[in-house]
Write a protein that holds these residues in place. Structure first.
Motif, PDB file in Angstrom:
ATOM      1  N   THR A   1      -1.890  13.277  57.463  1.00  0.00           N
ATOM      2  CA  THR A   1      -0.992  13.179  59.018  1.00  0.00           C
ATOM      3  C   THR A   1       0.231  13.386  58.881  1.00  0.00           C
TER       4      THR A   1
ATOM      5  N   LEU B   1       1.968  15.302  64.283  1.00  0.00           N
ATOM      6  CA  LEU B   1       0.294  15.452  64.534  1.00  0.00           C
ATOM      7  C   LEU B   1       0.007  14.067  65.248  1.00  0.00           C
ATOM      8  N   LEU B   2       0.647  12.929  64.633  1.00  0.00           N
ATOM      9  CA  LEU B   2       0.066  11.596  65.499  1.00  0.00           C
ATOM     10  C   LEU B   2       0.649  11.612  66.813  1.00  0.00           C
TER      11      LEU B   2
ATOM     12  N   PHE C   1      -4.686  18.672  58.483  1.00  0.00           N
ATOM     13  CA  PHE C   1      -5.344  17.435  58.071  1.00  0.00           C
ATOM     14  C   PHE C   1      -5.555  17.381  56.471  1.00  0.00           C
TER      15      PHE C   1
ATOM     16  N   SER D   1      -9.266   6.985  61.810  1.00  0.00           N
ATOM     17  CA  SER D   1      -8.185   6.533  61.304  1.00  0.00           C
ATOM     18  C   SER D   1      -8.141   4.989  60.692  1.00  0.00           C
TER      19      SER D   1
END
Ligand SMILES: CC(C)(COP(=O)(O)OP(=O)(O)OC[C@H]1O[C@@H](n2cnc3c(N)ncnc32)[C@H](O)[C@@H]1OP(=O)(O)O)[C@@H](O)C(=O)NCCC(=O)NCCS
Length: 178
Positions: free
Chosen positions: A45, A49-50, A159, A91
């Motif tokens: 990540t 992206l988070l 990813f 996650s």
């Protein structure tokens, strides 16, 4: 022993990204016992992206646990309501230096309690099918393989970069007690 979950704030994101990347993709001595590095290269990540994932799911929560000694983030989990009492869990991460000591089990249990308090009755997750030891770990925690599969997002390298062409996700599910 119990773990204290708290909702991550933006100031935690750099530490969460470092934690997830080393736990999912680290290799060599000190790597996670279930590292993805043999079949996925690149980072798991990024902060961008988070942030994108969290803003796309306003009802989702990224929870973290802190090291009581130095307040560093030592674990995290992403939880998202899907529908009808079903929550998605993803996650789930423990700092590799602290793995295989029971922390992951406690983190998963705390996450299950957290979603149950929000009204969840079922947790679902997706795991890449080749992760045998990780799938076995979830089965020992009461999760069941549903038989459903989802395609791996070949062509979308956000990813990571797949090192083999046969990856697929399997779906695991657990009914929460109560
Ligand atoms: C999955 C994860 C959160 C588990 O955390 P953890 O702190 O290592 O977990 P625990 O210490 O509670 O459990 C360790 C278990 O692994 C087993 N284990 C340890 N080393 C192992 C190995 N080399 N092979 C197989 N099993 C192993 C232990 O026997 C123990 O099993 P048990 O609890 O059923 O007795 C953690 O390993 C992690 O962050 N992995 C990388 C990120 C990831 O891929 N997360 C999964 C997202 S779906």
């Amino acid at each position: 022993m119990s773990v204290h979950l708290r909702v991550a704030v933006p100031a935690d994101f750099p530490a969460v990204v470092r934690l997830m990347n080393v736990a999912y993709r680290g290799s060599g001595p000190g790597a996670s016992w279930n590292t993805e590095s043999t079949f996925l290269a690149g980072d798991r990540t990024s902060e961008a992206l988070l942030r994108e994932e969290l803003s796309a799911s306003p009802d989702a929560a990224l929870l973290v646990i802190d090291d009581p000694e130095d307040a560093a983030v030592k674990g995290c989990v992403f939880l998202e309501p899907v529908s009808g009492g079903v929550w998605y869990l993803g996650s789930l991460t423990v700092d590799p230096r602290l793995q295989a000591q029971g922390l992951g089990r406690q983190l998963l249990h705390a996450a299950e309690q957290w979603v149950a308090q929000q009204g969840a009755r079922t947790i679902r997750m997706k795991v890449i099918h080749v992760r045998d030891t990780l799938i076995a770990w979830y089965l020992r925690r009461g999760y069941l393989l549903t038989g459903e599969t989802h395609p791996f997002p070949y062509g979308d390298d956000r990813f990571g970069i797949p090192l083999r062409d046969d990856l697929t996700f399997v779906v695991l599910e657990k009914r929460l007690a109560g």
